[in-house]
Design a protein around this motif. Structure first.
Motif, PDB file in Angstrom:
ATOM      1  N   GLN A 137      -6.499  -2.708  13.377  1.00  0.00           N
ATOM      2  CA  GLN A 137      -7.143  -1.889  12.361  1.00  0.00           C
ATOM      3  C   GLN A 137      -7.681  -2.783  11.250  1.00  0.00           C
ATOM      4  N   ASP A 138      -8.437  -2.200  10.344  1.00  0.00           N
ATOM      5  CA  ASP A 138      -9.125  -3.006   9.340  1.00  0.00           C
ATOM      6  C   ASP A 138      -8.815  -2.512   7.931  1.00  0.00           C
ATOM      7  N   GLY A 139      -7.520  -2.450   7.641  1.00  0.00           N
ATOM      8  CA  GLY A 139      -7.112  -2.024   6.314  1.00  0.00           C
ATOM      9  C   GLY A 139      -5.603  -2.060   6.222  1.00  0.00           C
ATOM     10  N   TYR A 140      -5.065  -1.340   5.246  1.00  0.00           N
ATOM     11  CA  TYR A 140      -3.619  -1.284   5.051  1.00  0.00           C
ATOM     12  C   TYR A 140      -3.132   0.156   5.115  1.00  0.00           C
ATOM     13  N   ALA A 141      -1.963   0.324   5.733  1.00  0.00           N
ATOM     14  CA  ALA A 141      -1.389   1.656   5.870  1.00  0.00           C
ATOM     15  C   ALA A 141      -0.926   2.172   4.509  1.00  0.00           C
ATOM     16  N   SER A 142      -1.177   3.444   4.260  1.00  0.00           N
ATOM     17  CA  SER A 142      -0.714   4.080   3.023  1.00  0.00           C
ATOM     18  C   SER A 142       0.703   4.596   3.266  1.00  0.00           C
ATOM     19  N   VAL A 143       1.681   3.943   2.686  1.00  0.00           N
ATOM     20  CA  VAL A 143       3.076   4.231   3.000  1.00  0.00           C
ATOM     21  C   VAL A 143       3.650   5.284   2.062  1.00  0.00           C
ATOM     22  N   PRO A 144       4.669   6.037   2.521  1.00  0.00           N
ATOM     23  CA  PRO A 144       5.387   6.924   1.605  1.00  0.00           C
ATOM     24  C   PRO A 144       6.102   6.097   0.551  1.00  0.00           C
ATOM     25  N   LEU A 145       6.395   6.709  -0.582  1.00  0.00           N
ATOM     26  CA  LEU A 145       6.976   5.972  -1.698  1.00  0.00           C
ATOM     27  C   LEU A 145       8.441   6.341  -1.947  1.00  0.00           C
ATOM     28  N   ASP A 146       9.140   6.822  -0.926  1.00  0.00           N
ATOM     29  CA  ASP A 146      10.555   7.136  -1.111  1.00  0.00           C
ATOM     30  C   ASP A 146      11.333   5.857  -1.415  1.00  0.00           C
ATOM     31  N   GLY A 147      12.241   5.948  -2.393  1.00  0.00           N
ATOM     32  CA  GLY A 147      12.973   4.762  -2.822  1.00  0.00           C
ATOM     33  C   GLY A 147      12.063   3.717  -3.432  1.00  0.00           C
ATOM     34  N   LEU A 148      11.009   4.164  -4.091  1.00  0.00           N
ATOM     35  CA  LEU A 148       9.979   3.250  -4.586  1.00  0.00           C
ATOM     36  C   LEU A 148      10.545   2.194  -5.518  1.00  0.00           C
ATOM     37  N   TRP A 149      11.523   2.567  -6.338  1.00  0.00           N
ATOM     38  CA  TRP A 149      12.050   1.622  -7.324  1.00  0.00           C
ATOM     39  C   TRP A 149      12.600   0.352  -6.666  1.00  0.00           C
ATOM     40  N   LEU A 150      13.190   0.493  -5.452  1.00  0.00           N
ATOM     41  CA  LEU A 150      13.792  -0.652  -4.789  1.00  0.00           C
ATOM     42  C   LEU A 150      12.806  -1.404  -3.905  1.00  0.00           C
ATOM     43  N   ARG A 151      11.560  -0.966  -3.867  1.00  0.00           N
ATOM     44  CA  ARG A 151      10.536  -1.669  -3.078  1.00  0.00           C
ATOM     45  C   ARG A 151       9.884  -2.804  -3.867  1.00  0.00           C
ATOM     46  N   ALA A 152      10.240  -2.961  -5.119  1.00  0.00           N
ATOM     47  CA  ALA A 152       9.640  -4.023  -5.938  1.00  0.00           C
ATOM     48  C   ALA A 152       9.961  -5.390  -5.352  1.00  0.00           C
ATOM     49  N   PRO A 153       9.030  -6.369  -5.519  1.00  0.00           N
ATOM     50  CA  PRO A 153       7.686  -6.289  -6.096  1.00  0.00           C
ATOM     51  C   PRO A 153       6.732  -5.480  -5.204  1.00  0.00           C
ATOM     52  N   TYR A 154       5.563  -5.141  -5.752  1.00  0.00           N
ATOM     53  CA  TYR A 154       4.694  -4.156  -5.121  1.00  0.00           C
ATOM     54  C   TYR A 154       3.432  -4.757  -4.496  1.00  0.00           C
ATOM     55  N   LEU A 155       2.742  -3.922  -3.770  1.00  0.00           N
ATOM     56  CA  LEU A 155       1.661  -4.227  -2.842  1.00  0.00           C
ATOM     57  C   LEU A 155       2.251  -4.880  -1.590  1.00  0.00           C
ATOM     58  N   HIS A 156       1.449  -4.976  -0.541  1.00  0.00           N
ATOM     59  CA  HIS A 156       1.994  -5.416   0.744  1.00  0.00           C
ATOM     60  C   HIS A 156       2.546  -6.834   0.702  1.00  0.00           C
ATOM     61  N   ASN A 157       2.014  -7.657  -0.198  1.00  0.00           N
ATOM     62  CA  ASN A 157       2.458  -9.044  -0.267  1.00  0.00           C
ATOM     63  C   ASN A 157       3.427  -9.301  -1.414  1.00  0.00           C
ATOM     64  N   GLY A 158       3.869  -8.235  -2.075  1.00  0.00           N
ATOM     65  CA  GLY A 158       4.825  -8.400  -3.169  1.00  0.00           C
ATOM     66  C   GLY A 158       4.274  -9.187  -4.336  1.00  0.00           C
ATOM     67  N   SER A 159       3.017  -8.951  -4.663  1.00  0.00           N
ATOM     68  CA  SER A 159       2.333  -9.777  -5.664  1.00  0.00           C
ATOM     69  C   SER A 159       2.366  -9.201  -7.073  1.00  0.00           C
ATOM     70  N   VAL A 160       2.934  -8.011  -7.249  1.00  0.00           N
ATOM     71  CA  VAL A 160       2.983  -7.372  -8.576  1.00  0.00           C
ATOM     72  C   VAL A 160       4.435  -7.006  -8.858  1.00  0.00           C
ATOM     73  N   PRO A 161       5.051  -7.572  -9.901  1.00  0.00           N
ATOM     74  CA  PRO A 161       6.500  -7.426 -10.064  1.00  0.00           C
ATOM     75  C   PRO A 161       7.001  -6.037 -10.416  1.00  0.00           C
ATOM     76  N   THR A 162       6.227  -5.230 -11.154  1.00  0.00           N
ATOM     77  CA  THR A 162       6.709  -3.913 -11.581  1.00  0.00           C
ATOM     78  C   THR A 162       5.606  -2.873 -11.445  1.00  0.00           C
TER      79      THR A 162
END
Length: 508
Positions: A404-429
């Motif tokens: 495919q040619d993009g990124y999957a839009s994932v559910p955000l359950d437990g979002l707080w513990l998914r930090a850092p954010y974006l697929h590559n973990g490039s944004v800390p909060t």
């Protein structure tokens, strides 16, 4: 041949002795063969510890075999002594704790390592190596271990490199290792010879070969703590793609570095699979649309083979993960502010991230999402085609790998513990994610598992974060923090509305 010149009685007597001797040789060969089988190849069913109050399948998730010991298993006594003999090779003090594996008090092994007897006790990694999170609410507080969470402290590439560097050292020999092993284990005389002449040399050769398999990582950015490149290793090992030839053909080296993903609420993901409006896309780049294939291929990526794959156990683990919930946010939530944020979330985020969102689980085109494209480019049409024929003839043969040619839009359950954010973990909060990319941190530290009190991420700056974490530089290829910004993503909302929607997202 029995000489014909012998008297008949002597010929018969000699014949009987020859037959007895031949029978003895056959018996001896059988005994030796049985001994070799028992010492090297006999597979013993795994006996996992009984943990009070813990479901057996949860124990299997932590310590169970996924079939990797057959090809990648390290003799347990050798594995035990490596951090002692080669302490100078460790990236930091702590033995195997240096690689971020949680180790619960009193347990024989860290979570994420299985032990199984195949001739001799062998250890290998399992799914929990990358899918167990941890957090602390204060620096001196207890570390909470969350099964199925993203492995925010895991260091898989450092672990692989440590093992390979040990094997490259001249000290990796029987004269050095056997005394260390005998300090911890009471080996029989036969076992000592087995380790000296067979297991230590074979283990050294296997780890050297593993190092050669990962030579491609030396010219690409390090994975960093809490991240992994999960499919380049599969391409270059299981699928037989030569990384040098791929580089020549594509004109660049593929980089798949990305955050570990949580494994919560998988039944909610399956609800959107074929039979629903759209197939659900798994992995960051949506490279497979069938959950069972994702589970099986995950085990294969960790070293299982088509012959060693424990299908029944993996099916049971999948059923358990389908119902596994994320942990709640560990700090108080301002419920009034969260209530103000919910309609904002519903308007801007729910379409792509709520479980019933019309685009949740679909792939958002790269031009629309605008985030770092390296992970998309890592997975190729060639890899897709080969993997879909990889297990041909097996009842569970793969059919759902896609490009495919993009990124999957994932559910955000437990979002707080998914930090850092974006697929590559490039944004800390989340607070940073709600800013335009030019205002997001360009350099920070990830891997320190103390959570920001009342915030939406781990402490990412300061001496403690620097001491325990890895420096993340968004200028490194694959690490860009751009994208997921603009009016559709809330980065231009008034600050009051940003605070409200972030407060609501703490409750997901």
């Amino acid at each position: 041949m029995i000489p014909r010149s012998l008297p008949p009685a002597d010929r018969r007597r000699l014949g009987r002795w020859l037959w007895r001797g031949l029978a003895a040789l056959v018996v001896l060969a059988a005994v030796l063969g049985l001994g070799v089988y028992v010492m090297l190849f006999r597979e013993v069913p795994q006996r996992l510890p009984v943990e009070p109050g813990v479901e057996p399948i949860a124990t299997y998730f932590k310590y169970g075999s996924i079939g990797a010991e057959n090809t990648d298993g390290i003799p347990y006594p050798i594995w035990v002594v490596l951090p002692h003999v080669f302490a100078d090779k460790l990236p930091r003090p702590g033995g195997y704790l240096a690689f971020g594996m949680p180790w619960e008090a009193g347990d024989e092994l860290p979570i994420g390592i299985s032990k199984k007897t195949i001739g001799f006790p062998r250890v290998a990694i399992n799914c929990a190596f990358c899918h167990v999170a941890s957090y602390r609410t204060e620096p001196d507080g207890p570390r909470q271990v969350v099964l199925g969470g993203p492995g925010n402290r895991a260091r898989p590439l450092e672990y692989v490199r440590f093992l390979s560097e040990c094997a490259e050292d001249p000290r990796f020999n029987a004269d050095t290792l056997l005394p260390a092993i005998q300090y911890y284990f009471d080996l029989s005389p036969v076992e000592k010879q087995l380790y000296r002449h067979v297991l230590i040399p074979l283990t050294r050769d296997g780890l050297l070969e593993q190092g050669e398999r990962y030579a491609w990582t030396e010219s690409r950015p390090d994975w960093l703590v809490g991240r992994i490149d999960p499919f380049n290793p599969v391409k270059y090992r299981q699928l037989g793609i030569d990384w040098r030839e791929e580089r020549e053909e594509l004109g660049f080296e593929t980089i798949g570095n990305s955050d570990m993903q949580p494994l919560w609420n998988l039944a909610m993901h399956r609800a959107a699979e074929p039979g629903g409006p759209l197939p659900y896309s798994y992995h960051w780049d949506g490279l497979n649309t069938d959950l069972k294939e994702v589970v099986y291929s995950g085990a294969i990526g960790d070293g299982a083979t088509t012959e060693s794959l424990p299908v029944q156990e993996l099916d049971a683990m999948q059923a358990w993960l389908e119902q596994l919930p994320p942990p709640p946010y560990p700090f108080p939530v301002d419920r009034e502010l969260a209530d103000l944020g919910k309609p904002i979330y519903d308007r801007l985020c729910a379409d792509c991230h709520a479980f019933d969102g019309t685009r949740t689980g679909t792939v958002i085109p790269r031009d629309e999402i605008g985030t770092d494209p390296h992970r998309i480019d890592m997975w190729t049409e060639e890899a897709m085609t080969i993997y879909n024929s990889f297990a041909r003839g097996e009842p569970w043969a793969f059919r759902a790998f896609v490009k495919q040619d993009g990124y999957a839009s994932v559910p955000l359950d437990g979002l707080w513990l998914r930090a850092p954010y974006l697929h590559n973990g490039s944004v800390p909060t989340l607070e940073d994610l709600m800013k335009p990319s030019g205002e997001r941190p360009k350099v920070f530290y990830r891997g320190y598992d103390v959570y920001i009190d009342g915030g939406t991420g781990f402490i990412f700056e300061g001496p403690e974060a620097e001491a325990e974490g890895d420096r993340y530089d968004t200028a490194v290829p694959g690490n860009s923090n751009v994208g997921h910004e603009g009016p559709d993503y809330g980065t231009d909302l008034p600050e009051s509305e940003k605070r409200a929607v972030i407060e609501y997202m703490k409750t997901l």
